[in-house]
Design a protein around this motif. Structure first.
Motif, short mmCIF file in Angstrom:
data_model
loop_
_atom_site.label_atom_id
_atom_site.label_comp_id
_atom_site.label_asym_id
_atom_site.label_seq_id
_atom_site.Cartn_x
_atom_site.Cartn_y
_atom_site.Cartn_z
N THR A 86 -58.33 56.13 -22.94
CA THR A 86 -57.05 56.75 -22.58
C THR A 86 -56.81 58.10 -23.23
OG1 THR A 86 -55.83 55.70 -24.40
CG2 THR A 86 -56.02 54.45 -22.33
N CYS A 106 -50.44 52.93 -20.61
CA CYS A 106 -50.56 53.82 -21.77
C CYS A 106 -50.62 55.30 -21.40
CB CYS A 106 -51.80 53.46 -22.58
SG CYS A 106 -51.56 51.97 -23.55
N LEU A 136 -58.53 50.83 -23.97
CA LEU A 136 -57.65 51.81 -24.60
C LEU A 136 -58.42 53.02 -25.09
CD1 LEU A 136 -55.25 49.48 -26.62
CD2 LEU A 136 -54.63 50.93 -24.67
#
Length: 275
Positions: free
Chosen positions: A118, A90, A115
């Motif tokens: 990120t 990502c 996530l």
């Protein structure tokens, strides 16, 4: 187009300019489920691409790559084998959709929380919500104000038990404050609430959206607008309206696969009316 007045979020839509290139239009990631559950991610990814994200990449378990690859064209594909590898995949993403057919598992929990490190804005839908039913705080502490949760009423009750007793609008507003993120409470009149107190009710809902996969398309649409750096609350409002407008324009026989293909017409009408 329904009604004559322009929606008040219309001027915030991220129209490209003469010098715009694909990376400037935003990079969207969509996390897929296992090999037998890839359709939801493909729907979300196509919707994100259709609504204007310049680059869309499906992130999938290794066993799903051979299933997805023959079914996509402009959408890119990257397999990942762990939450740490997902974070690496990502890099540079502006927004990521996770949840559609992801699996109600501890791994989905771990992927959502990974996530959150990120810097990409998250759109958490479906299994990404239900995976935290027994541990909602684990989801909420990972979120920030640019993230978006997209529950239907069943998923909402799992994360926010008892709130709906106060009514949908009050429940969504309270949920957004608790989660510290935008909440899209889906239904015939979808309620969108931001943690700063902003609240909107989408008034152009249509029963043609009562079909499998339509929520995956909505998640991708929101993700595609957020990836283009549209304010998350406005992106959710705009996507909910355009989602319903696309369905209304198709009418009987609508299936989720039809929705992304109706978006160019909806966008063109908005662009023409605003010019």
């Amino acid at each position: 187009m329904t009604g004559s007045a322009l929606p008040d979020w219309r001027d915030s839509l991220p129209w490209p300019g003469a010098g715009t290139h694909k990376h400037a239009r935003g990079r969207l990631g969509v996390v897929s489920g296992k090999a037998t559950q890839t359709g939801a991610a493909r729907l979300a990814a196509r919707a994100g691409l259709r609504i204007g994200a310049g680059l869309v990449r499906i992130l999938c378990p290794p066993d799903a790559a051979a299933v997805i690859a023959p079914a996509i064209e402009a959408v890119m594909l990257t397999p990942f084998g762990s939450p740490e590898a997902l974070v690496e995949a990502c890099e540079g993403m502006d927004a990521v959709v996770i949840g559609p057919a992801a699996g109600v598992t501890e791994l989905t929990q771990a992927n959502v929380r990974a996530l959150a490190t990120t810097g990409a804005a998250l759109v958490v839908d479906a299994d990404g919500l239900t995976a935290f039913e027994a541990w909602p705080e684990g989801l909420f502490e990972a979120l920030d104000r640019d993230d978006v949760l997209t529950p239907h009423e069943g998923e909402f009750r799992r994360l926010f038990p008892g709130l709906l007793e106060s009514g949908r609008e009050a429940a969504a507003a309270d949920a957004a404050r608790r989660a510290g993120a935008v909440v899209v409470l889906k239904g015939p009149e979808t309620v969108i609430a931001a943690p700063d107190g902003r609240l909107a009710v989408n008034g152009n809902g249509t029963p043609w959206l009562a079909t499998a996969g339509s929520g995956d398309v909505l998640a991708g649409m929101i993700g595609g607008l957020v990836a283009q750096r549209m304010d998350s609350f406005d992106a959710a409002r705009a996507a909910a309206w355009m989602h319903a407008e696309a369905a209304r324009g198709f009418g009987p026989g609508l299936i989720a696969e039809d929705l992304p293909e109706r978006l160019p017409g909806v966008l063109a009408a908005l662009h023409e009316q605003g010019s």
